[in-house]
Design an enzyme around this catalytic site. Structure first.
Site, short mmCIF file in Angstrom:
data_model
loop_
_atom_site.label_atom_id
_atom_site.label_comp_id
_atom_site.label_asym_id
_atom_site.label_seq_id
_atom_site.Cartn_x
_atom_site.Cartn_y
_atom_site.Cartn_z
N GLY A 13 0.83 -1.21 0.00
CA GLY A 13 0.00 0.00 0.00
C GLY A 13 0.86 1.25 0.00
N ARG A 16 -0.12 5.62 -1.61
CA ARG A 16 -0.76 6.82 -1.04
C ARG A 16 -0.80 6.72 0.48
NH1 ARG A 16 -6.33 5.80 -0.16
NH2 ARG A 16 -6.92 3.71 -0.83
N ASP A 64 -3.02 -7.81 -4.79
CA ASP A 64 -3.91 -7.79 -3.63
C ASP A 64 -3.20 -8.62 -2.55
OD1 ASP A 64 -5.76 -8.35 -1.67
OD2 ASP A 64 -7.41 -8.65 -3.08
N VAL A 65 -2.76 -7.95 -1.49
CA VAL A 65 -1.92 -8.65 -0.51
C VAL A 65 -2.69 -9.66 0.34
CG1 VAL A 65 -0.08 -6.92 -0.43
CG2 VAL A 65 -2.03 -6.73 1.16
N ASN A 91 2.18 -2.25 5.49
CA ASN A 91 1.40 -1.03 5.74
C ASN A 91 -0.03 -1.11 5.22
OD1 ASN A 91 0.96 2.11 5.85
ND2 ASN A 91 0.65 1.54 3.71
N SER A 144 -1.82 -0.03 14.99
CA SER A 144 -2.72 1.09 15.32
C SER A 144 -2.86 1.20 16.83
CB SER A 144 -4.10 0.83 14.71
OG SER A 144 -5.06 1.72 15.25
N TYR A 157 -11.48 -4.61 13.19
CA TYR A 157 -10.20 -3.90 13.04
C TYR A 157 -9.32 -4.14 14.26
CZ TYR A 157 -7.10 0.07 11.84
OH TYR A 157 -6.02 0.87 11.51
N ALA A 160 -7.94 -7.63 14.14
CA ALA A 160 -6.97 -7.83 13.05
C ALA A 160 -5.63 -7.20 13.40
CB ALA A 160 -7.52 -7.23 11.75
N LYS A 161 -5.67 -5.99 13.96
CA LYS A 161 -4.41 -5.33 14.33
C LYS A 161 -3.74 -6.04 15.51
CE LYS A 161 -3.88 -1.79 11.43
NZ LYS A 161 -2.91 -1.92 10.32
P1 NDP Z 1 -5.34 4.73 3.19
O1 NDP Z 1 -6.75 4.26 3.11
O2 NDP Z 1 -5.05 6.17 2.95
O3 NDP Z 1 -4.41 3.82 2.23
C1 NDP Z 1 -4.53 2.44 2.31
C2 NDP Z 1 -3.47 1.81 1.45
O4 NDP Z 1 -3.56 0.37 1.59
C3 NDP Z 1 -3.63 2.13 -0.02
O5 NDP Z 1 -2.36 2.33 -0.60
C4 NDP Z 1 -4.27 0.85 -0.58
O6 NDP Z 1 -3.91 0.60 -1.94
C5 NDP Z 1 -3.62 -0.20 0.29
N1 NDP Z 1 -4.38 -1.46 0.35
C6 NDP Z 1 -5.54 -1.70 0.99
N2 NDP Z 1 -5.92 -2.99 0.83
C7 NDP Z 1 -4.97 -3.56 0.04
C8 NDP Z 1 -4.78 -4.86 -0.48
N3 NDP Z 1 -5.66 -5.84 -0.23
N4 NDP Z 1 -3.67 -5.12 -1.22
C9 NDP Z 1 -2.77 -4.13 -1.48
N5 NDP Z 1 -2.90 -2.86 -1.00
C10 NDP Z 1 -3.99 -2.58 -0.26
O7 NDP Z 1 -4.84 4.33 4.64
P2 NDP Z 1 -3.68 4.92 5.57
O8 NDP Z 1 -2.54 5.36 4.77
O9 NDP Z 1 -4.29 5.82 6.54
O10 NDP Z 1 -3.32 3.57 6.39
C11 NDP Z 1 -2.11 2.85 6.22
C12 NDP Z 1 -2.00 1.88 7.40
O11 NDP Z 1 -2.00 2.64 8.62
C13 NDP Z 1 -3.18 0.89 7.50
O12 NDP Z 1 -2.69 -0.37 7.88
C14 NDP Z 1 -4.02 1.50 8.61
O13 NDP Z 1 -4.79 0.50 9.26
C15 NDP Z 1 -2.96 2.10 9.51
N6 NDP Z 1 -3.44 3.16 10.38
C16 NDP Z 1 -4.01 4.30 9.88
C17 NDP Z 1 -4.45 5.30 10.74
C18 NDP Z 1 -5.08 6.57 10.26
O14 NDP Z 1 -5.63 7.33 11.08
N7 NDP Z 1 -5.00 6.90 8.99
C19 NDP Z 1 -4.33 5.14 12.20
C20 NDP Z 1 -3.69 3.92 12.62
C21 NDP Z 1 -3.27 2.98 11.73
P3 NDP Z 1 -4.92 0.99 -3.16
O15 NDP Z 1 -5.17 2.46 -3.03
O16 NDP Z 1 -4.19 0.62 -4.39
O17 NDP Z 1 -6.17 0.18 -2.93
#
Ligand code: NDP
Length: 253
Positions: A13, A16, A64-65, A91, A144, A157, A160-161
């Protein structure tokens, strides 16, 4: 350039949000970075282009991970293209639907477990053979604050975490004899698409920046502040650190 140059990293991921900031941070420290994405090819390609402009190698990889076979194809491709992976950042993640246990669809906990814990297990398993041949390996889990706060209406969630953190603690003990560090970075609220959706859904907040005044240090955490912690923990400055969970939540939890 940073302290530890020339390693190959993969960020799930990484196109972004927090993953993008981690990918750019690792490149700023001199590492080549494979950017994994699932849907947002444009974001992943843009992040890879930014890294190329910084003078490091970078390519975007669709996978898709949650699918082991796709992870395997991707890891093989990264190693063919860039060389053995010595930094893996797990991530990628998805939010759950904010419902009570009673109201949650039975498939939802499995969807979340696969996205956060099974995906990290799969990628870790797949990178270990070549990571073990490197002078140093690092696996970083992006967990998280939810595993401490355990908010109601977040069981899929939170579970899972928690499983992701259990994987990290277990793997750290298994792999330290092989020179591999395994650590967890646990953010609180971060200003990303997910963070913005979270505060909109949970509290009706349209603009996450309106929370700055009440947040620690006068602002909601940025993706770059999470990236800084990741870059430190994979650096030579964290040469004796493994099996740790570091909360990057402004001391909120
Ligand atoms: P975003 O929703 O902004 O981005 C999520 C990312 O994960 C995207 O790049 C997406 O790729 C990718 N992704 C999701 N599912 C898959 C999959 N099955 N296979 C490959 N890529 C996948 O989330 P954040 O950047 O905010 O979150 C990143 C991490 O941080 C996550 O694990 C989240 O749980 C954790 N987190 C976030 C917090 C927050 O407040 N934002 C707080 C605490 C933890 P694509 O766009 O190509 O689908």
């Amino acid at each position: 350039m940073g302290l530890h140059t020339g390693r190959v990293a993969i960020v799930s991921g990484g196109g972004r949000g927090i993953g993008r900031a981690i990918a750019l941070g690792l490149a700023a420290d001199g590492h080549d970075v494979a950017i994994n994405y699932r849907r947002d090819e444009a974001a992943a390609e843009a992040t890879a282009a930014e890294i190329l402009a910084m003078g490091c190698r970078s390519l975007a990889y669709a996978a898709d991970v949650t699918d082991f076979a796709q992870c395997e194809t991707m890891v093989n491709a990264v190693e063919d293209d860039l060389g053995p992976i010595s930094i893996l950042v797990n991530n990628a993640g998805v939010a759950s639907k904010g419902q009570s246990v009673k109201s949650t669809d039975p498939q939802e906990p499995l969807r979340l477990f696969n996205a956060h814990a099974y995906a990290a297990w799969s990628l870790s398993k797949l990178v270990l053979p070549s990571m073990r041949t490197q002078p140093r390996g690092d696996i970083v889990m992006i967990s998280s604050a939810s595993t401490v706060y355990l908010a109601p209406n977040g069981a899929p969630y939170n579970m899972a975490k928690a499983a992701l953190e259990a994987l990290a603690a277990t793997l750290a003990k298994e792999e330290r004899r092989n020179g591999i560090h395994v650590n967890t970075i646990a953010p609180g609220l971060v200003d990303t698409d997910m963070g913005r959706r979270l505060v909109k859904g949970a509290a009706g907040v349209d603009d996450i920046r309106t929370l700055d005044a009440s947040a620690s240090f006068g602002h909601v955490c940025t993706p770059e502040e999470i990236a800084d912690a990741v870059c430190w923990i994979v650096s030579e400055r964290a040469s004796y650190v493994t099996g740790q969970r570091i909360g990057v939540d402004g001391g909120t939890f």
